[in-house]
Design an enzyme around this catalytic site. Structure first.
Site, PDB file in Angstrom:
ATOM      1  N   GLU A   1       1.068  -1.376  -0.366  1.00  0.00           N
ATOM      2  CA  GLU A   1       0.280  -0.038  -0.513  1.00  0.00           C
ATOM      3  C   GLU A   1       1.175   1.582  -0.173  1.00  0.00           C
ATOM      4  O   GLU A   1       0.796   2.333   0.568  1.00  0.00           O
ATOM      5  CB  GLU A   1      -0.854   0.001   1.364  1.00  0.00           C
ATOM      6  CG  GLU A   1      -1.987  -0.908   1.461  1.00  0.00           C
ATOM      7  CD  GLU A   1      -2.981  -1.482   2.705  1.00  0.00           C
ATOM      8  OE1 GLU A   1      -2.974  -0.386   3.323  1.00  0.00           O
ATOM      9  OE2 GLU A   1      -3.148  -2.638   2.640  1.00  0.00           O
TER      10      GLU A   1
ATOM     11  N   HIS B   1       0.557  -0.825  17.110  1.00  0.00           N
ATOM     12  CA  HIS B   1       0.602   0.429  17.545  1.00  0.00           C
ATOM     13  C   HIS B   1       2.081   0.767  18.369  1.00  0.00           C
ATOM     14  O   HIS B   1       1.776   1.716  18.816  1.00  0.00           O
ATOM     15  CB  HIS B   1      -0.632   0.212  18.055  1.00  0.00           C
ATOM     16  CG  HIS B   1      -1.806  -0.150  17.128  1.00  0.00           C
ATOM     17  ND1 HIS B   1      -2.523  -0.379  17.221  1.00  0.00           N
ATOM     18  CD2 HIS B   1      -2.960   1.260  16.045  1.00  0.00           C
ATOM     19  CE1 HIS B   1      -3.778  -0.387  16.152  1.00  0.00           C
ATOM     20  NE2 HIS B   1      -3.151   1.006  15.829  1.00  0.00           N
TER      21      HIS B   1
HETATM   22  N1  GLN Z   1      -5.032  -2.733   5.473  1.00  0.00           N
HETATM   23  C1  GLN Z   1      -4.730  -1.682   5.862  1.00  0.00           C
HETATM   24  C2  GLN Z   1      -3.653  -1.837   6.092  1.00  0.00           C
HETATM   25  O1  GLN Z   1      -2.530  -2.650   6.341  1.00  0.00           O
HETATM   26  C3  GLN Z   1      -5.031  -2.012   7.248  1.00  0.00           C
HETATM   27  C4  GLN Z   1      -5.350  -0.784   8.066  1.00  0.00           C
HETATM   28  C5  GLN Z   1      -6.667  -1.407   9.078  1.00  0.00           C
HETATM   29  O2  GLN Z   1      -7.373  -1.687   9.586  1.00  0.00           O
HETATM   30  N2  GLN Z   1      -6.507   0.201  10.330  1.00  0.00           N
HETATM   31  O3  GLN Z   1      -2.880  -0.433   6.936  1.00  0.00           O
END
Ligand code: GLN
Ligand code: ZN
Length: 762
Positions: free
Chosen positions: A490, A700
């Site tokens: 991504e 996180h």
């Molecule tokens: N596909 C998204 C990512 O990996 C999922 C993020 C999420 O669930 N907040 O960033």
């Protein structure tokens, strides 16, 4: 006399000054002194903004460097020992350790849990209490900041979390006990704080009790009454703030509390406003939250004025005008927007503009017919009309397609059991398959390239070249870790919702429309202003390219309709369910195109699934019905051999597990690690029928989980879910992490999976 105020103002600053200051401090680039100075400046600006808008009272106590509930925990001395420095006082650093999971010595300890703030996309740090919890006034920001505002000459209304709501949100990590047993001691500290505020010369204090809009056990209702009987300070008036819904069965409780004022949410609670106005005692102030604190649309001032006049006729006591809830959930200042289309911009109001709306309504109600007020009303009426009739908002073809959705579109060709077999053959995955959830670290370079492309500083070809290089890197890395199902990482996505919104019709974007999500993190929700459709495929090119680099399955990655809806500012002239179906249809086309591009695993993220849940149980089922349907509408278009994943994070699922199962995803990956697999308790009473990947480490936090830690968590999971249906994965996307910790964590994670395979749990 009519008084205007807000229930709280955003703390991030129009230019995200808060984020910048606190992150610089965390990185060691600035001193605590500089941080404190920056905070003072943000607060001063906020007060100035509210006063300039014409509000009679400015709010204090809504500022926090991380989270206002966390601040309040520190104030009350609710600091778990693992964050304390022996003998030292609770200070800013203590607060940061709690929010970020750092020990005073050594690097890390389990962070405090984070929970969604009611049904918003704000997250607070869950107060961690024990059965023998002692409260003590330990952190004095509320006093200092009140003094600061008073010294600057403002009319001040401090805001603090009410004791009942605070206790309701508190959680014990280790023991089960009646939290109400803590109330007595808790109230003593409240009294101490209130006394101090009074002695500074404060007249009104706002105590937030949003839980009055929830289903409350009767003992909590009873305690509410008792608690507020005790919270009395000579010379200090208390305004109870309720918001996020109707009071319903808590109406009598809320109105009868022995306080001087009550604030109600007149947006969500519109239908009971008249009853409240009739019932509330004339010697109480009624604060009417008539300007929506949770959206970005201009208030229809004339219609609000009419409502307020009705309220005024029914309630003989004093009236205050306000936002429905804190403006924390709204961006700061529309004036900053320079690129927004003029027509759309004319329909909007952010926090600062909402303050003007509140003040103007109050002025008008007081009979002020100055030119300034008249002009506000006139411009407002024009904007409301223009939006109602704009052809940019209404598209017949979209409305028609939604009306033609039929039942068959919600169902996969075969049941899960059949699909699972077909997929097993097609994908040929090992037991405990490993995967990640989509994003990989978003480096400064990635962000720079995205920005450069957006600003037309690099060509599309250069941009694509760079992104492809990134995709190559993450594919190579994933093969190196020996993961089973890969992702493209991504890099092209700034944000999982914004990315799709930009490619869909009906969405608008702001430059500075940031809203705090948690800690220093902010999101910039798109605005859904019109009917939604997909002009072109959105993700297929990237996914196809990524798949071309590897023999392993490459997951296509989409954000679900519900999440797009929940994390946007939706239009307020259409039911949420209908907006959601429009988006789901657009995604259905995307899913089909991915499948055509030979992508065999497709993940549709729905992290907001539970957050969308209405606060009252009685409203749940109808929400769940359309939420599940929207997912199925997007997903059910594929062949049996295509594996549909979904992902959810930061939620408690126990109460919605059946609906999650009804989504019928082949695989679900979920957040569990912060709560030690507590989430899987849901499976003791309900056997989830499909495959599941309970996140084995908390993305996180920068802590690298050990192999043993993850193996243990998976063993725990295997005691509740048949091992052959388990996946191994982190609990969310990795985009906020650095490469170093990501490398280390994923190597360990794959090791853990391999160890599990050897154990023969299946
Ligand atoms: N596909 C998204 C990512 O990996 C999922 C993020 C999420 O669930 N907040 O960033
Ligand atoms: Zn997630």
């Amino acid at each position: 006399m009519v008084i205007s105020h807000s229930v709280g103002f955003p703390r991030i600053g129009a230019n995200r000054e808060m984020k910048k200051a606190v992150e610089a401090y965390w990185k060691g680039q600035t001193s605590q002194e500089e941080l404190i100075k920056a905070g003072r400046k943000i607060r001063e600006t906020n007060w100035q903004t509210q006063a300039n808008a014409g509000l009679d009272l400015v709010s204090v106590g809504d500022f926090a460097w991380y989270d206002h509930i966390l601040n309040w925990s520190a104030t009350l001395g609710v600091v778990p020992p693992r964050f304390k420095v022996q003998g030292a006082e609770t200070d800013l650093d203590t607060i940061f350790r709690m929010g970020r999971g750092r020990a005073p010595v050594g690097e890390s300890t389990a962070a405090c849990e984070m929970t969604k703030w009611f049904d918003t996309n704000y997250h607070y740090i869950t107060p961690e209490v024990q059965a023998k919890q002692q409260f003590a006034f330990s952190y004095h920001a509320i006093i200092d900041e009140t003094r600061e505002a008073l010294n600057a000459g403002y009319q001040v209304k401090p805001i603090i979390p009410g004791p009942m709501t605070y206790l309701w949100l508190a959680k014990s990590k280790t023991e089960d006990f009646n939290k109400l047993s803590l109330l007595g001691n808790l109230l003593e500290v409240y009294l101490e704080v209130l006394q101090k505020l009074q002695s500074l010369g404060v007249e009104w204090v706002q105590l937030d009790e949003p839980i009055l809009c929830l289903d409350l056990p009767s003992v909590w209702k009873a305690q509410f009454v008792l608690a507020y009987e005790k919270l009395k300070i000579e010379g200090l008036k208390v305004m109870i703030a309720t918001y996020f819904g109707k009071l319903e069965d808590n109406l009598e409780t809320a109105l009868d509390l022995s306080v001087e004022g009550v604030h109600v949410d007149a947006i969500r609670g519109q239908s009971e406003l008249k009853v409240i106005a009739e019932k509330v005692s004339p010697d109480k102030v009624l604060s009417v939250g008539i300007v929506n604190g949770r959206n970005i649309w201009k208030n229809d001032l004339n219609s609000s004025l009419a409502t307020l006049k009705e309220v005024q006729n029914l309630h003989k006591g004093q009236l205050w005008i306000s936002s429905s809830c804190s403006l924390l959930h709204s961006p700061v200042d529309l004036d900053s927007e320079k690129k927004l289309d003029d027509e759309i911009k004319s329909w909007l109001a952010f926090a600062k503009q909402k303050c003007v709306e509140i003040a103007s309504l109050a002025k008008k109600l007081k009979g002020d017919s100055s030119q300034q007020v008249e002009q506000v009303f006139q411009e407002n009426a024009q904007a409301i009309q223009s939006r109602k009739h704009s052809s940019r908002v209404h598209k017949d073809s979209v409305k028609q397609r939604v009306s033609q959705i039929d039942e068959s579109m919600f169902t996969r060709k075969s049941d899960y059991a059949v699909r699972a077999e077909v997929q097993k053959q097609a994908l040929n995955l090992p037991e405990f398959p490993t995967t990640t959830l989509g994003s990989f670290p978003q480096t400064a370079e990635i962000r720079k390239q995205r920005r450069a492309f957006k600003d037309h500083k690099i060509s599309e070809a250069d941009y694509a070249h760079f992104m492809k290089k990134e995709i190559q890197l993450v594919v190579q890395k994933q093969e190196g870790y020996d993961l089973d199902v890969l992702v493209h990482g991504e890099p092209e996505r700034n944000d999982m919702v914004e990315y799709f919104g930009e490619l869909l019709d009906g969405f608008a974007f702001t430059q500075y429309g940031w809203v705090q999500s948690y800690g220093s993190r902010c999101v910039k929700p798109p605005i859904i202003y019109g009917d939604v459709q997909r002009p072109n495929p959105m993700t297929t090119e990237w996914s196809k390219y990524a798949q071309s680099l590897t023999k392993r399955p490459m997951k296509g990655m989409l954000t679900g309709a519900l999440t797009i809806l929940c994390w946007s500012f939706p239009r307020d002239d259409m039911e949420r369910s209908e907006i959601c179906m429009q988006i789901a249809l657009a995604l259905r086309d995307e899913v089909q195109d991915l499948e055509k591009s030979e992508i065999t695993v497709i993940q549709i993220d729905e992290p907001a699934f539970r957050e969308g849940l209405p606060l009252r149980k009685s409203d749940w089922q109808s929400y769940l019905d359309w939420a599940v349907k929207s997912f199925r509408l997007s997903a059910s278009v594929v062949e049996d051999s295509t594996q549909i994943h979904t992902h959810m994070c930061y939620s408690e699922f126990n109460d919605v597990i059946e609906s999650i199962a009804a989504m019928d995803a082949d695989v679900i990956t979920i957040e569990t690690s912060r709560s030690d697999m507590e989430l899987l308790d849901a499976f003791e009473h309900f056997s989830y029928p499909n495959e599941i990947g309970p996140g084995v480490y908390d993305i996180h936090s920068p802590n690298v989980p050990t192999v043993q830690w993850m193996v243990d968590l998976m063993r725990k999971a295997a005691s509740r879910v048949p091992a052959k249906r388990l996946w191994v994965n982190p609990d969310c996307g990795l985009k906020t992490r650095g490469w170093e910790e990501t490398d280390a964590a994923l190597v360990n994670m794959v090791d853990a999976a391999k160890q599990l395979r050897q154990e023969g749990l299946v």
